[in-house]
Design a protein around this motif. Sequence first.
Motif, PDB file in Angstrom:
ATOM      1  N   VAL A 152     -61.123 -41.780  32.989  1.00  0.00           N
ATOM      2  CA  VAL A 152     -60.828 -39.922  32.029  1.00  0.00           C
ATOM      3  C   VAL A 152     -59.337 -39.830  31.412  1.00  0.00           C
ATOM      4  O   VAL A 152     -58.605 -40.307  32.992  1.00  0.00           O
ATOM      5  CB  VAL A 152     -61.211 -38.910  33.215  1.00  0.00           C
ATOM      6  CG1 VAL A 152     -61.241 -37.432  32.650  1.00  0.00           C
ATOM      7  CG2 VAL A 152     -62.629 -39.176  34.064  1.00  0.00           C
ATOM      8  N   LEU A 153     -59.369 -39.243  30.616  1.00  0.00           N
ATOM      9  CA  LEU A 153     -57.798 -39.312  29.806  1.00  0.00           C
ATOM     10  C   LEU A 153     -57.410 -38.017  29.797  1.00  0.00           C
ATOM     11  O   LEU A 153     -58.228 -37.121  29.327  1.00  0.00           O
ATOM     12  CB  LEU A 153     -57.778 -39.453  28.960  1.00  0.00           C
ATOM     13  CG  LEU A 153     -58.270 -41.930  28.607  1.00  0.00           C
ATOM     14  CD1 LEU A 153     -57.922 -42.408  28.057  1.00  0.00           C
ATOM     15  CD2 LEU A 153     -56.662 -42.282  29.678  1.00  0.00           C
ATOM     16  N   ASP A 154     -55.771 -36.726  30.096  1.00  0.00           N
ATOM     17  CA  ASP A 154     -55.970 -36.134  29.509  1.00  0.00           C
ATOM     18  C   ASP A 154     -55.209 -36.142  28.133  1.00  0.00           C
ATOM     19  O   ASP A 154     -55.166 -37.140  27.222  1.00  0.00           O
ATOM     20  CB  ASP A 154     -54.067 -35.506  30.833  1.00  0.00           C
ATOM     21  CG  ASP A 154     -53.747 -34.136  29.947  1.00  0.00           C
ATOM     22  OD1 ASP A 154     -54.424 -33.035  30.012  1.00  0.00           O
ATOM     23  OD2 ASP A 154     -52.764 -33.905  30.352  1.00  0.00           O
ATOM     24  N   ILE A 155     -54.456 -35.011  27.497  1.00  0.00           N
ATOM     25  CA  ILE A 155     -54.009 -35.192  25.991  1.00  0.00           C
ATOM     26  C   ILE A 155     -52.616 -35.159  25.940  1.00  0.00           C
ATOM     27  O   ILE A 155     -52.265 -35.869  26.080  1.00  0.00           O
ATOM     28  CB  ILE A 155     -55.157 -34.309  25.128  1.00  0.00           C
ATOM     29  CG1 ILE A 155     -56.703 -34.525  25.029  1.00  0.00           C
ATOM     30  CG2 ILE A 155     -54.095 -33.889  23.697  1.00  0.00           C
ATOM     31  CD1 ILE A 155     -56.783 -33.416  24.517  1.00  0.00           C
ATOM     32  N   ASP A 156     -52.615 -33.342  25.904  1.00  0.00           N
ATOM     33  CA  ASP A 156     -51.078 -33.417  26.268  1.00  0.00           C
ATOM     34  C   ASP A 156     -49.871 -34.332  27.102  1.00  0.00           C
ATOM     35  O   ASP A 156     -49.792 -34.287  28.697  1.00  0.00           O
ATOM     36  CB  ASP A 156     -50.543 -31.732  26.751  1.00  0.00           C
ATOM     37  CG  ASP A 156     -51.761 -31.173  25.543  1.00  0.00           C
ATOM     38  OD1 ASP A 156     -51.983 -31.631  24.142  1.00  0.00           O
ATOM     39  OD2 ASP A 156     -52.103 -29.694  25.872  1.00  0.00           O
ATOM     40  N   TYR A 157     -49.418 -34.170  26.314  1.00  0.00           N
ATOM     41  CA  TYR A 157     -48.022 -35.849  26.951  1.00  0.00           C
ATOM     42  C   TYR A 157     -48.658 -36.680  28.188  1.00  0.00           C
ATOM     43  O   TYR A 157     -47.765 -37.570  28.247  1.00  0.00           O
ATOM     44  CB  TYR A 157     -46.969 -34.379  28.500  1.00  0.00           C
ATOM     45  CG  TYR A 157     -46.346 -33.020  27.618  1.00  0.00           C
ATOM     46  CD1 TYR A 157     -45.776 -33.181  26.362  1.00  0.00           C
ATOM     47  CD2 TYR A 157     -46.635 -31.943  28.164  1.00  0.00           C
ATOM     48  CE1 TYR A 157     -45.440 -32.597  25.965  1.00  0.00           C
ATOM     49  CE2 TYR A 157     -46.037 -31.222  27.987  1.00  0.00           C
ATOM     50  CZ  TYR A 157     -45.083 -31.638  26.774  1.00  0.00           C
ATOM     51  OH  TYR A 157     -44.232 -30.331  26.716  1.00  0.00           O
ATOM     52  N   THR A 158     -49.567 -36.801  27.797  1.00  0.00           N
ATOM     53  CA  THR A 158     -50.340 -38.394  27.790  1.00  0.00           C
ATOM     54  C   THR A 158     -50.493 -39.213  26.660  1.00  0.00           C
ATOM     55  O   THR A 158     -50.527 -40.074  27.148  1.00  0.00           O
ATOM     56  CB  THR A 158     -51.848 -37.578  28.969  1.00  0.00           C
ATOM     57  OG1 THR A 158     -51.601 -37.504  29.873  1.00  0.00           O
ATOM     58  CG2 THR A 158     -52.423 -39.632  29.544  1.00  0.00           C
ATOM     59  N   LEU A 159     -51.293 -38.579  25.616  1.00  0.00           N
ATOM     60  CA  LEU A 159     -51.463 -38.837  24.640  1.00  0.00           C
ATOM     61  C   LEU A 159     -50.976 -38.541  23.480  1.00  0.00           C
ATOM     62  O   LEU A 159     -51.134 -39.466  22.069  1.00  0.00           O
ATOM     63  CB  LEU A 159     -53.152 -39.665  24.383  1.00  0.00           C
ATOM     64  CG  LEU A 159     -53.947 -39.476  25.398  1.00  0.00           C
ATOM     65  CD1 LEU A 159     -55.447 -39.511  24.840  1.00  0.00           C
ATOM     66  CD2 LEU A 159     -53.898 -40.893  26.045  1.00  0.00           C
ATOM     67  N   PHE A 160     -50.577 -37.299  23.980  1.00  0.00           N
ATOM     68  CA  PHE A 160     -50.037 -36.750  22.891  1.00  0.00           C
ATOM     69  C   PHE A 160     -48.930 -36.159  23.041  1.00  0.00           C
ATOM     70  O   PHE A 160     -48.849 -34.956  23.424  1.00  0.00           O
ATOM     71  CB  PHE A 160     -51.384 -36.119  21.961  1.00  0.00           C
ATOM     72  CG  PHE A 160     -50.867 -35.041  20.753  1.00  0.00           C
ATOM     73  CD1 PHE A 160     -50.706 -35.961  19.306  1.00  0.00           C
ATOM     74  CD2 PHE A 160     -50.599 -33.767  20.691  1.00  0.00           C
ATOM     75  CE1 PHE A 160     -50.778 -34.598  18.291  1.00  0.00           C
ATOM     76  CE2 PHE A 160     -50.897 -32.555  19.711  1.00  0.00           C
ATOM     77  CZ  PHE A 160     -50.346 -33.728  18.167  1.00  0.00           C
ATOM     78  N   ASP A 161     -47.849 -35.589  21.837  1.00  0.00           N
ATOM     79  CA  ASP A 161     -46.862 -34.614  22.701  1.00  0.00           C
ATOM     80  C   ASP A 161     -47.025 -33.508  21.595  1.00  0.00           C
ATOM     81  O   ASP A 161     -46.454 -33.361  20.490  1.00  0.00           O
ATOM     82  CB  ASP A 161     -45.435 -35.297  21.885  1.00  0.00           C
ATOM     83  CG  ASP A 161     -44.237 -33.991  22.013  1.00  0.00           C
ATOM     84  OD1 ASP A 161     -44.142 -33.418  22.969  1.00  0.00           O
ATOM     85  OD2 ASP A 161     -43.210 -35.066  21.499  1.00  0.00           O
ATOM     86  N   HIS A 162     -47.561 -31.885  22.336  1.00  0.00           N
ATOM     87  CA  HIS A 162     -47.867 -31.110  21.784  1.00  0.00           C
ATOM     88  C   HIS A 162     -46.816 -30.317  21.881  1.00  0.00           C
ATOM     89  O   HIS A 162     -47.127 -29.351  21.180  1.00  0.00           O
ATOM     90  CB  HIS A 162     -49.756 -30.439  22.328  1.00  0.00           C
ATOM     91  CG  HIS A 162     -49.134 -30.162  23.591  1.00  0.00           C
ATOM     92  ND1 HIS A 162     -48.477 -30.310  24.521  1.00  0.00           N
ATOM     93  CD2 HIS A 162     -49.067 -28.526  24.101  1.00  0.00           C
ATOM     94  CE1 HIS A 162     -47.831 -29.173  25.894  1.00  0.00           C
ATOM     95  NE2 HIS A 162     -48.722 -28.595  24.724  1.00  0.00           N
ATOM     96  N   ARG A 163     -45.563 -30.231  21.636  1.00  0.00           N
ATOM     97  CA  ARG A 163     -44.772 -29.128  21.548  1.00  0.00           C
ATOM     98  C   ARG A 163     -43.864 -29.707  20.508  1.00  0.00           C
ATOM     99  O   ARG A 163     -43.008 -29.182  19.782  1.00  0.00           O
ATOM    100  CB  ARG A 163     -43.650 -29.525  22.400  1.00  0.00           C
ATOM    101  CG  ARG A 163     -44.541 -28.758  23.532  1.00  0.00           C
ATOM    102  CD  ARG A 163     -44.329 -27.274  23.684  1.00  0.00           C
ATOM    103  NE  ARG A 163     -45.095 -25.991  23.764  1.00  0.00           N
ATOM    104  CZ  ARG A 163     -44.758 -24.966  23.891  1.00  0.00           C
ATOM    105  NH1 ARG A 163     -44.202 -24.370  23.777  1.00  0.00           N
ATOM    106  NH2 ARG A 163     -45.808 -23.867  24.562  1.00  0.00           N
TER     107      ARG A 163
END
Length: 333
Positions: A152-163
Amino acid sequence: MAGESSSASSPVTVEELTLTVKWSGKEYTVRVCGDDTIGELKRRICEVTNVLPKRQKLLYPKIGSKLADDTVFLSQLPLKSSLKMTMIGTVEDDIIVDQVDSPEIIDDFELGQEEPVDIKDKEVNQEKLRRRIDRYKIELRNPCREGKKLLVLDIDYTLFDHRSKAENPLELMRPYLHEFLSAVYAEYDIIIWSATSMKWVELKMGQLGVLDNPNYKITALLDHLAMITVQSDSRGIFDCKPLGLIWAHFPEFYNSKNTIMFDDLRRNFVMNPQNGLTIKPFRNAHSNRGTDQELVKLTQYLLAISDLDDLSILDHKNWQSYDEEHPKRRRHA
């Protein structure tokens, strides 16, 4: 049945309430309980109106400013079934969440040594999980595979730099993302769970090419509506991602022994501390893209433990030293 008390004078109860919310000329019915918070009420409203919680302003004369505090329990407010309140808010149809407006939670915290156990075992939190299981429907994008473990994977700061800002979202994708997902897919089904809206999840994963990659398949996407709100004695009220929701929906495939979750916020797996691995956050993509090796190393770890019968016995805090103590069963190509 009484739940845990948030204060001596305002006990938190699980009495169910049916409220009516007026918005955009229509009335919507939502069901909540006394041990839910204002934040949880906004999630229920989001389910029927598609107005994100952060876009909602709730109005009711007898309550006033307390409706703006997402951490207030509903049992602490003068609410009763059949109450009608007004909601002001806008659906985000055209643009999902822009860089400035997207959720930002950097300040993670360590709970006391015994607190995760206390939180996950509290009856009030187990009851919230049961209600979430009943109300939240997981739509499979691809079938669960027999004999596979679950990642189970998170997105923000885990797979992707959303900032960070970029003209192309691929510039903000964590290095080796597709190689990582392709390699671990041999042993794990993959579910992506973000604390944002489903629309945002689908947009970002689509832009990164995760949803149609020929080398792996995503089993399901989960959003903020699948989360529950819990209370810590030392850290107050916060949201988390209970894996029991997934296990209850697919008990023949997934359980506490074959599931691992990656998230940059350890609070998100407080209901399942034995199944969580805190990943190093991926921020400042433009300067860190050339040196970030986190997914390469985690690929090796996931493949090394994939033959174990019970992943929950591992201390995932020490994942980086696992390969030194145990010969790799499989090597990442």
